[in-house]
Design a protein around this motif. Sequence first.
Motif, PDB file in Angstrom:
ATOM      1  N   PRO A 167       0.815  -1.227   0.000  1.00  0.00           N
ATOM      2  CA  PRO A 167       0.000   0.000   0.000  1.00  0.00           C
ATOM      3  C   PRO A 167       0.843   1.270   0.000  1.00  0.00           C
ATOM      4  N   MET A 168       1.930   1.272   0.772  1.00  0.00           N
ATOM      5  CA  MET A 168       2.772   2.472   0.820  1.00  0.00           C
ATOM      6  C   MET A 168       3.563   2.635  -0.476  1.00  0.00           C
ATOM      7  N   ARG A 169       3.913   1.522  -1.087  1.00  0.00           N
ATOM      8  CA  ARG A 169       4.574   1.620  -2.384  1.00  0.00           C
ATOM      9  C   ARG A 169       3.669   2.289  -3.404  1.00  0.00           C
ATOM     10  N   ARG A 170       2.384   1.960  -3.353  1.00  0.00           N
ATOM     11  CA  ARG A 170       1.450   2.595  -4.281  1.00  0.00           C
ATOM     12  C   ARG A 170       1.291   4.085  -3.971  1.00  0.00           C
ATOM     13  N   VAL A 171       1.340   4.436  -2.674  1.00  0.00           N
ATOM     14  CA  VAL A 171       1.306   5.858  -2.302  1.00  0.00           C
ATOM     15  C   VAL A 171       2.520   6.581  -2.869  1.00  0.00           C
ATOM     16  N   TYR A 172       3.680   5.951  -2.762  1.00  0.00           N
ATOM     17  CA  TYR A 172       4.897   6.570  -3.287  1.00  0.00           C
ATOM     18  C   TYR A 172       4.836   6.730  -4.801  1.00  0.00           C
ATOM     19  N   GLU A 173       4.314   5.707  -5.501  1.00  0.00           N
ATOM     20  CA  GLU A 173       4.231   5.774  -6.956  1.00  0.00           C
ATOM     21  C   GLU A 173       3.329   6.919  -7.410  1.00  0.00           C
ATOM     22  N   ARG A 174       2.367   7.269  -6.543  1.00  0.00           N
ATOM     23  CA  ARG A 174       1.441   8.343  -6.920  1.00  0.00           C
ATOM     24  C   ARG A 174       1.931   9.714  -6.488  1.00  0.00           C
ATOM     25  N   PHE A 175       2.497   9.781  -5.255  1.00  0.00           N
ATOM     26  CA  PHE A 175       2.837  11.095  -4.688  1.00  0.00           C
ATOM     27  C   PHE A 175       4.336  11.323  -4.520  1.00  0.00           C
ATOM     28  N   GLY A 176       5.134  10.275  -4.640  1.00  0.00           N
ATOM     29  CA  GLY A 176       6.560  10.420  -4.377  1.00  0.00           C
ATOM     30  C   GLY A 176       7.276  11.187  -5.459  1.00  0.00           C
ATOM     31  N   VAL A 177       8.555  11.479  -5.192  1.00  0.00           N
ATOM     32  CA  VAL A 177       9.378  12.239  -6.129  1.00  0.00           C
ATOM     33  C   VAL A 177      10.542  11.370  -6.546  1.00  0.00           C
ATOM     34  N   SER A 178      10.757  11.252  -7.835  1.00  0.00           N
ATOM     35  CA  SER A 178      11.866  10.459  -8.349  1.00  0.00           C
ATOM     36  C   SER A 178      12.977  11.384  -8.806  1.00  0.00           C
ATOM     37  N   GLU A 179      14.204  10.980  -8.524  1.00  0.00           N
ATOM     38  CA  GLU A 179      15.363  11.761  -8.946  1.00  0.00           C
ATOM     39  C   GLU A 179      15.533  11.639 -10.451  1.00  0.00           C
ATOM     40  N   GLY A 180      15.882  12.741 -11.089  1.00  0.00           N
ATOM     41  CA  GLY A 180      16.170  12.664 -12.515  1.00  0.00           C
ATOM     42  C   GLY A 180      17.298  11.703 -12.779  1.00  0.00           C
ATOM     43  N   GLY A 181      17.154  10.847 -13.689  1.00  0.00           N
ATOM     44  CA  GLY A 181      18.125   9.775 -13.851  1.00  0.00           C
ATOM     45  C   GLY A 181      18.684   9.637 -15.231  1.00  0.00           C
ATOM     46  N   GLU A 182      18.973  10.692 -15.919  1.00  0.00           N
ATOM     47  CA  GLU A 182      19.463  10.590 -17.283  1.00  0.00           C
ATOM     48  C   GLU A 182      20.936  10.217 -17.338  1.00  0.00           C
ATOM     49  N   GLU A 183      21.650  10.395 -16.214  1.00  0.00           N
ATOM     50  CA  GLU A 183      23.071  10.093 -16.225  1.00  0.00           C
ATOM     51  C   GLU A 183      23.296   8.589 -16.160  1.00  0.00           C
TER      52      GLU A 183
END
Length: 738
Positions: free
Chosen positions: A707-723
């Motif tokens: 359940p918390m993983r789904r919360v993160y997928e909706r509201f969390g912030v992902s670091e830009g990862g182009e490098e």
Amino acid sequence: MLGSIGRLAVRRPKAVLISASVVLIAMVALGVGAFGVLKAGGFDDTSSPSWKARQAIQNQFGGEDNLVLVVHARSGGIDEGAAVQAGRDLTRRLTADHDLAKVVSYFSTPDPALRSTDGRSAMVLARVLGDDKQILDTTKRLLSGSAADDAAVTIRAGGEAAVNHGVNGQVTKDLAMAESLAIPLTLLLLVVAFGSVVAALLPLAIGLVAILGTFAELAVLGRITDVSVFAINLTTALGLGLGIDYALLMVARFREFLSQGSSVPDAVLGTMRTAGRTIAFSALTVAAAVAALLVFPFFFLRSFAYAGIGVVAIAAGSALIIMPALLAALGHRVNAGRLPWAKNQGSAAPGWGRLASLVMRRPALMAVPVVALLAVLASPVLSAGFGTPDETVLPSSAPARQAADALHDDFQGNQATAVQIVTTGPADAPSVAAYAAKLSSLPNAVRVDSSAGSFVHGRPVGAVQPGAAALATGSAQRLTLFTAENGHSATAQRLVKDARAVPGPNGAQTLVGGETARLVDTQHAITGRLPYAIGWVVLTTFIVLFLFTGSVTQPLRALVLNTLGLSASIGTMVWIFQDGHLSGILGFTPRPMDTAMTVLLFCIAFGLSMDYEVFLTSRIKELHAQGADLHDSVSQGLARTGRIVSTAAGLLAVSFFAFGTASVSFLQFFGLGCGLAILIDALLIRGILVPAAMRVLGRSAWWAPGPMRRVYERFGVSEGGEEQVVPVPELSVAGKVG
């Protein structure tokens, strides 16, 4: 949003910088008025019995005496020749002063209680009128004029007004000294750390903007609500430190992109995508920790929340808006003024990476000694006692301190630490006498003065003095309970509690005040609100780090390690300032821990520890998201942030350690405590315990329930990862952990 700011900085750097300059000028114009609206004091809970007692005494009896002058004969007795005449002249001048009220002098009312036991000194009591600022101004005028020494007597001023005057004057001098040391040393260290004059000036510029902007904020808030003048202390230290922290991260990441061959626009955008997001989350965690101070009922602590939140927001905003424009405008010239021995490298520090690899190969061997050391440093917390600021925070050479020592040593009953009692209704003389007799019979009571006379050990002593009638009005009675105990001692606090338990005369309700009662009420207010503050810090830390990492173990790991480091710092401060170690070197008087400053230290140091937590965790998470295994993400993450964190921590610690040169002990306590907490966190927690904890956690380091993983997928912030993951030069990969 950060991407939009970065693109604007790349396209219109001059427009951004001109706009920022206009805002800065406005902040300077507004911030100039900050010092005129900030207030002294703010240590009282306005809903406490001691505060209500003080207000009742103010309304019914014109207020408590807040100025005690100890008049000492240079030769002979105080009742002889020139000394007694000097005392009478002093009394006459004070009585005629329109800024004073209720002047009670031994030289006009020869009460034996106002004469020292050796007959060489006497007291003159007065009430300085006005608000806090007016009291300070009047006290300064008196001590340099009508209450100054002369050929016959020396005069030392004690009491609340004199102590506040002494503390404020000394703090002003101490801050000037601290800043005169910290700013040049910080600039020098920045130049050494960056190897470039231009790059070193950028963090200092952001710190200056943060300080000036917070002064403007305090100037506005000071006109709306009560704000303590001591908020300036935090503004200068934290503004300089956080400005350097955030700008350091931005500049280091920008230079790293340039060293990898990125164009200037791409380097700016990459810096905003990575370091910019880290700064935003770091500022959020620091501000959340500082905001915990808002739950306490003292405007002294709330003022630090106002200043702390403001300086964090302005420092982060400046780093995210002004710094990209500066970097875009400078481009490769950010390395101008390079020192001859400086290498053109990014932020990578292979030594930190090798340390992380070593720790992860032998986590128990490396971590257990560190945990044991921190536990030993934390152990004095178990014996900590707490108090509120008084004259003992001043050096022994301060006049207010000398007056307090004379009152304690040479007079029967210390006027400054007396327990003040006022009834909330009328009472007749026999019931007042019976009540005063009961109070005088309490353990550690020396004497009780009342409208019915003075009492010692349950019995009246001497005739009723003429001034006793002033202790009664048609609707209230005032009594003063003297004790020979130190006002911060457990016995003095027990006396207050015992006095509160004695039924009032004729069943009238009573309010018990005075310095010791204020201490009792302060401790009660803080301990009552502390669970809310801790709960707020824990909850906000967990939420922010979860949204940043998507893991529930990372916030828990951060809370445990940060608490361990903070406990070690506070325990060391108990060992130094309460137990008296290093008192000879630092020049302070050992005393109980200052309750409010300990809470302040906890909130500020915890917030700063979260600052470095986010710095390191963001890089580890970034590498992990790009596919690096646990070993590489931790070792390379520490390699690429270790230099930044250690440099930032060292520079911020310098700002706080500069307060160690102060003469006021609570400034020394706060500065040394924050500086030590920062170094422990940056070196021991980030360098050793975080890699060890990550190794022990293994794959569960990034775990979260469904359940918390789904919360993160909706509201969390992902670091830009182009490098791509770029191995750190010279970093050993032996013993990698999967």
